[in-house]
Motif scaffolding. Sequence first.
Motif, PDB file in Angstrom:
ATOM      1  N   UNK A   3       9.193  88.737  20.734  1.00 41.37           N
ATOM      2  CA  UNK A   3       9.116  87.597  21.640  1.00 41.37           C
ATOM      3  C   UNK A   3       7.686  87.083  21.704  1.00 41.37           C
ATOM      4  N   UNK A   4       7.558  85.830  22.155  1.00 39.57           N
ATOM      5  CA  UNK A   4       6.255  85.268  22.519  1.00 39.57           C
ATOM      6  C   UNK A   4       6.259  85.031  24.026  1.00 39.57           C
ATOM      7  N   UNK A   5       5.175  85.399  24.706  1.00 36.81           N
ATOM      8  CA  UNK A   5       5.155  85.232  26.165  1.00 36.81           C
ATOM      9  C   UNK A   5       5.317  83.773  26.571  1.00 36.81           C
ATOM     10  N   UNK A   6       5.935  83.575  27.725  1.00 43.36           N
ATOM     11  CA  UNK A   6       5.992  82.245  28.313  1.00 43.36           C
ATOM     12  C   UNK A   6       4.722  81.962  29.087  1.00 43.36           C
ATOM     13  N   UNK A   7       4.698  80.830  29.781  1.00 43.27           N
ATOM     14  CA  UNK A   7       3.501  80.474  30.528  1.00 43.27           C
ATOM     15  C   UNK A   7       3.698  79.193  31.309  1.00 43.27           C
ATOM     16  N   UNK A   8       2.594  78.642  31.772  1.00 44.49           N
ATOM     17  CA  UNK A   8       2.595  77.398  32.545  1.00 44.49           C
ATOM     18  C   UNK A   8       1.703  76.400  31.838  1.00 44.49           C
ATOM     19  N   UNK A   9       2.190  75.186  31.694  1.00 42.09           N
ATOM     20  CA  UNK A   9       1.393  74.142  31.048  1.00 42.09           C
ATOM     21  C   UNK A   9       0.199  73.761  31.914  1.00 42.09           C
ATOM     22  N   UNK A  10      -0.983  73.774  31.315  1.00 47.56           N
ATOM     23  CA  UNK A  10      -2.199  73.388  32.024  1.00 47.56           C
ATOM     24  C   UNK A  10      -2.612  71.980  31.601  1.00 47.56           C
ATOM     25  N   UNK A  11      -1.760  71.039  31.944  1.00 45.41           N
ATOM     26  CA  UNK A  11      -2.006  69.630  31.619  1.00 45.41           C
ATOM     27  C   UNK A  11      -1.958  68.832  32.909  1.00 45.41           C
TER      28      UNK A  11
END
Length: 269
Positions: free
Chosen positions: A33-41
């Motif tokens: 898997x690749x970790x998820x995250x939060x968009x910093x835009x």
Amino acid sequence: YYKSNNNGWLYKANVSWKPLQNLLLYGQVATGYRPGGVNQVLGLAQALAYAPDKTTTYEGGLKTTLADGAFTFNLSGYITDWKDMQVSINSGSFLYLGNAGAARIRGIEAETVISPIAGLTFNINFVLTDAKLTQDQVPDNVTPSATTARAGDKIPFIAPQTVGVAGQYDWAIGESGKLRALLRGDLSYVGKSYADFRPNAIGYRQVGDYTLANLRAGIHTERYGVYVFVNNLFDTIARVAAGNTLGGTTETVTTVPPRTIGINLTGSF
């Protein structure tokens, strides 16, 4: 502040069987898997986080050696199921990550190593890959359009075939055998793929379908070496990536480095 939480299990299991002294059969299943995250835009809502994407790969194959090691042949096949794909979404003014769709990647890899005489080795490898979506790729908060990727579309930037051929000869200079010479040539082919899913997408461009040649020659001992090399011998313009600037029609292209000539020094102390 924004945060993302990822948890779960990864597993890997394999089995092998040696029915003959020079033949090994094996099978394996593994997850990733690749970790998820939060968009910093700036301008994105807190809800626009993205989840991990996950893969499950099933692989099987054989490895064999014949003629006292003078001939080696390896063959493997695999299927990878890719879920919740992390994709780049174009809002028209900025890019951000999201999850959409699923895919299946199937491949066959074959490799042969031949050593007819001492110091002379030939390598041949061949890869066939079929990578397609198994679900429509429609991210959350995005309205489907004529260019939306659909089940059955080929995944961008994955060549359906690659081939590599190499030959190397390493021989002694003088009676002591401490000083040796080396001559090597490599030839590789990468098949045609595209930079987007569908022909009506603005970033749809052909990449791949090129052949590259490299040469290398030098002298060495067990500890030191001096080599002259030429990469991309025929100065081929090989396109490896292409697309369009964000929100524009200007084409962007990435190619392999042009013909490069250099000297490589190696040593151990």
